[in-house]
Each structure stands twice: as structure tokens, then as C-alpha cells.
Design an enzyme around this catalytic site. Structure first.
Site, PDB file in Angstrom:
ATOM      1  CB  SER A 100       0.633   6.458  -6.585  1.00  0.00           C
ATOM      2  OG  SER A 100       1.850   6.086  -5.611  1.00  0.00           O
ATOM      3  CB  CYS A 101      -0.010   3.966  -1.796  1.00  0.00           C
ATOM      4  SG  CYS A 101       1.784   4.607  -1.830  1.00  0.00           S
ATOM      5  CB  ILE A 102       0.143   9.132  -0.915  1.00  0.00           C
ATOM      6  CG1 ILE A 102       1.070   9.893  -2.128  1.00  0.00           C
ATOM      7  CG2 ILE A 102       0.741   8.792   0.095  1.00  0.00           C
ATOM      8  CD1 ILE A 102       2.271  10.560  -1.366  1.00  0.00           C
TER       9      ILE A 102
ATOM     10  N   PRO B 352      -4.804   6.614   2.889  1.00  0.00           N
ATOM     11  CG  PRO B 352      -2.113   6.336   1.794  1.00  0.00           C
ATOM     12  CD  PRO B 352      -3.893   6.547   1.974  1.00  0.00           C
TER      13      PRO B 352
END
Lengths: 102, 409
Positions: A100-102, B352
Site C-alpha cells: 500500500s502507500c504506507i 512516506p
């Protein structure tokens, strides 16, 4: 793990995934499979090749994709790579696991 | 007179219409945008609707309001694209184009999983990715007495990949505020290898689930929903029981992409990662959720893409080489409950990380760290969306490409 990594001479992240696919070859795949307790058969390699082709073609890897692939059905996928078939097979294939993105 | 045709008047299509109308000469280019629906939804608001944080009126407006003057707005169904013939067939007319922008988005496909869209759909099996689903879930939650709530993600890629986690966090807060948290067993079920799959996020945010007493079930590849026994079953034979299932079904591109033979097996259009030109046709460009680029499917991504795509359409018209510029930049607030939120800023290559945003040291927003200020940022974003983003007004200090300023790399 450390010594195996040294023996393989490939760069891997904390979870053991290759960080540079160009370092992958069949011996590397074989070695990672051994770490995961999997004995590779021609059928395993067919799946690994398919996964690498999917990644090369920018296609997202998912269990559903396996179902539609025509390469193998999902029950067989689980039988070949028991536990988390996608995360194990991608590790052997030298490609990133689905994220996923995190 | 030449024709530029935009398919889809959602976030991406509307932004392109606004940006291009002011850049293309009106006596040379006619711009047409097609969308069958009258309503423009603020989709990030669907996360808040079930918890009575937003009302219906705050998440929808008449789409026409956001289409600029001088753009021909056609409210019709799109039947098929004929990219070899440069034309698009609508329900009762055909439009020829010189340049086509596909912005048809993505949507849920619950029928892809056996039993998901069964007899209990919107009864005790809900999505919140549609207006109807979010609203039905809100009504259910208003008088739900508690039990097993399962928040479930079918497979990647999905629109707004953090939304399922945010939903679980907000549910925890919601039940606490209602004084019934002890009556709810909350479980998060994912096909991935963890709730957080990137190293830095996992290291800094791993505490969140435990802190909120949310159970975690990983590597769960759903095979079916069992509506008789209220459980989800995975291909490996694992089962998770629920009283209330909140699922994010498979996300797919629009059927028109499939009908036109232009997509991959999820109906996403193969698109150059950096120019946003379609891989198969040089006068077809793709933006937002409709592409297959490995960026997040999110409004912020569509916004950053729209700036690059606007430049590239102008370059294409002038016969010049396209900018290989888009870097996968995404910028997303993540609600963590208790009126706090995280902020993440990342791209294709950079995961991130912690830091401050948009400026070093002074921030004022904090990256990958919970803060009350971030939460207000997320709520303020609704205003920014309706008043700036859709109209193509650049957001101050936030560039189309990811900046490393303030990031702890």
C-alpha cells in the site's frame, strides 16, 4: 540470514526482498526459496516467470490476477507457496511484494 | 476548429477542463467534456459520512457549477471509444476528436467476489466508496447495538489506499464517543502482509492498531462472503466472522474502457508514468484513477498530474517533445481518530517519511506523525477542493513534483 545474503551477493531489504531486480538470477531465487522452506519444481518456476512478466508489464499483482491468469488456479498457488503465496513468491521472484502507500 | 474531448467530469476531468480552457485559444479549440451524472461528489467526504461528521450536502454539488464557460458539457452515457478512428460514440451521437483525455476514474466492483453483493448488501455488508454505500452505513451505525465489526480490504490497487485504515480508526473514536466501544470488537482484514507495508510507516505507525485495540488479520485473500453464516472466507481456508462487514471491494476502471478494448484486466489504461500519454495512441492522454500508473489513486495525485498534463497537451499541440515530469507525487491526510491526523507526502520512488510540510522546521504540518493541526488540515481541504482544486488554482507552496524539503531522509 546475514551469511546467506553475503553468499548471494545481492542487496535485500529488512524483510529479505531484493532491492535491485537486475541482481536476480535463478540461483538467487533458489536460495531464497530454501530460506522459505520451499523446494522449487518446474511448476514453481513457471509461476515465478509469470510474476516477473506481470511486474515488467506494470500489472498489479493480486490473487484475483492469478485466478484470471490461466497459468494456475488459486488452490494450486497456495499449495505451491503455502502461507502467504503472494508475499513468498514475489520474494523468490526478486520483485517487490504488493504494497500500500504506507 | 479542432476538438479536445474529455471523458469524465470527476476530479481529474473537471480540473483539466478548467486548466485547458484558459490556455487554449477559443477560436482554435473547442473543448467538450462528457459525463452521464449530474452530481459531483467530494469523494474524500465519504469517509466521514458514515460517522455523521459530514452531512449529505457537504459532499455533493451540481457538477455543472464547476465546468467553466466556453466548455461544452454533455450529460450522456459513453458507449465506446474508437481510438483508431479518433471518435467516441455516446448513447445517441458520435463525437470526433483531435485530442482525447480519458478521466473515467475507478469504481468498486463488489460482484468480483462471490457473495459480496449478495442478499445482505447494504444490510450488514457495506461499502463506503459510493455515496449510497456511505449513507446506508451511516443509517445502520446510528442504531447499531455493537458486535463484531470487520473492516476489510479485498485487493490492491484501490482508490485512496489509506481510507480503510482511516475508517477503522474513526470507527474506534465513534464508538468511544457513543460510550459503546466495549460492545464492539473491531478487526482489520487485509490481503497485504501488514496494516502498514512500507518500512518507515510500519516502524512509526505500528502502535496505532494496538493503541486502539483493533485486531489485525493479514495475508487474507478473500474467496467469498458467506451470507448465511456472516463470515468472510479466504482461499487458504481462513475465516473471519462479522456482525457488520465494511468492505472495500475490488476497484476497477470504467466498463467503457473494457468495451473499447483499451485497458488491462482491471480496465485501467496503460499510461506512460511520466508524460501521462497513453501507451497505445499518441493523441490519447489519461489522468487520475483511470490510468494504470503505480501512483496512489487519489485526488491529490490527479491534481499534480493535471499540471503536468496541461503542459504536455500544449507541447503536443505544438509538435514538441513531451515533458517526462510526473513523479507519482501524492499528498494525503490520514485521519487517525480522536481529532488527529497524519500527513504523508511521497512519490513513485520515495516512501512516506517523517518531517515537516511544506516548509523545513516550521512546517506547520507534520509528516507521518499524528497531530491535531493535521486534522484541521484535512477538514480545511474540503473547502480547498471545491474552491481551488477543481478550478485548477495551484495550491500555494505545494508543487507538482515532490519536494525533499523538511523530510527526514
Amino acid at each position: 540470514m546475514e551469511t546467506q545474503e553475503n553468499a548471494l551477493k545481492v542487496d535485500r531489504n529488512q524483510e529479505g526482498y531484493l532491492t535491485d531486480f537486475s541482481q536476480w538470477n535463478k540461483d538467487v531465487g533458489e536460495q531464497i526459496a530454501q530460506e522459505e522452506g520451499i523446494e522449487m519444481t518446474p511448476r514453481h518456476w513457471e509461476v515465478i516467470n509469470w510474476i516477473q512478466e506481470q511486474v515488467k508489464a506494470d500489472k498489479a499483482l493480486s490473487i484475483r490476477g492469478i485466478k484470471k491468469s490461466g497459468v494456475l488456479d488459486i488452490k494450486e498457488f497456495y499449495a505451491l507457496f503455502p502461507g502467504g503465496p503472494l508475499k513468498i513468491s514475489t520474494k523468490i521472484a526478486g520483485v517487490p511484494k504488493p504494497k500500500s502507500c504506507i | 476548429m479542432k476538438n479536445l474531448l474529455i471523458l469524465g467530469a470527476g476530479t481529474a476531468g473537471t480540473m483539466m477542463a478548467n486548466q485547458l480552457r484558459s490556455k487554449l485559444k477559443k477560436d482554435q479549440w473547442k473543448i467538450t467534456i462528457v459525463d452521464q451524472y449530474k452530481t459531483h461528489y467530494y469523494q474524500p467526504g465519504f469517509l466521514f459520512l458514515p460517522f455523521d461528521i459530514y452531512t449529505e450536502d457537504q459532499v455533493k454539488k451540481v457538477g455543472k457549477k464547476f465546468i467553466p464557460k466556453g466548455v461544452n458539457y454533455v450529460q450522456k452515457k459513453i458507449d465506446r471509444i474508437f481510438p483508431e478512428e479518433n471518435k467516441v460514440k455516446l448513447e445517441d451521437e458520435t463525437i470526433n476528436y483531435d485530442i482525447l483525455i480519458i478521466a473515467t476514474g475507478s469504481k468498486i466492483a463488489p460482484e468480483e467476489v462471490e457473495g459480496m453483493k449478495g442478499k445482505n448488501w447494504h444490510k450488514n455488508v457495506f461499502d463506503f466508496y459510493t455515496y449510497e454505500g456511505a449513507l446506508a452505513l451511516r443509517n445502520k451505525l446510528r442504531d447499531w447495538q455493537g458486535g463484531k465489526m470487520v473492516v476489510h480490504l479485498t485487493e490492491m490497487p484501490i482508490k485512496c489506499p489509506v481510507a480503510p485504515l482511516e475508517f477503522a480508526f474513526l470507527a474506534d473514536s465513534y464508538f468511544k464517543e457513543k460510550g459503546m466501544r466495549d460492545k464492539v470488537e473491531l478487526t482489520y482484514v487485509t490481503p497485504l502482509s501488514g496494516a502498514f507495508t512500507k518500512e518507515k510507516s510500519a516502524a512509526t505507525l505500528g502502535y496505532l492498531l494496538e493503541e486502539k485495540n483493533i485486531n489485525l488479520e493479514i495475508d487474507f485473500a478473500i474467496e467469498s462472503v458467506d451470507n448465511e453464516n456472516n463470515k468472510i472466507i479466504d482461499y487458504g481456508g481462513k475465516e473471519v466472522e462479522y456482525d457488520l462487514l465494511v468492505t472495500i471491494p475490488t476497484n476497477m476502471g470504467d466498463e467503457v474502457i473494457e468495451r473499447s478494448g483499451m485497458g488491462d484486466d482491471l480496465n485501467f489504461v496503460p499510461t506512460d508514468h511520466h508524460t501521462l500519454q497513453s501507451k497505445d495512441h499518441e493523441n490519447v492522454f489519461v489522468i487520475g484513477d483511470a490510468t494504470n500508473v503505480p501512483a496512489s489513486k487519489a485526488g491529490s495525485v490527479a491534481h499534480f498530474q493535471s499540471e503536468t498534463l496541461t503542459d504536455n497537451i500544449l507541447l503536443f499541440i505544438d509538435g514538441k517533445p513531451l515533458k517526462e515530469e510526473f513523479d507519482g507525487h501524492a499528498n494525503c491526510f490520514i485521519e487517525t481518530g480522536n481529532k488527529k491526523a497524519l500527513l504523508i507526502d511521497f512519490n513513485y520512488k520515495q516512501e512516506p517519511v517523517e518531517g515537516t510540510f511544506p516548509f523545513s522546521v516550521i512546517g506547520p504540518l507534520k509528516l507521518l506523525k499524528e497531530s491535531v493541526f493535521n486534522h484541521w488540515g484535512k477538514l480545511a481541504f474540503r473547502w480547498i477542493y471545491w474552491n481551488m482544486l477543481l478550478k485548477g488554482i495551484p495550491i500555494p507552496f505545494v508543487g507538482r513534483n515532490m519536494s525533499t524539503k523538511g523530510k527526514k531522509l
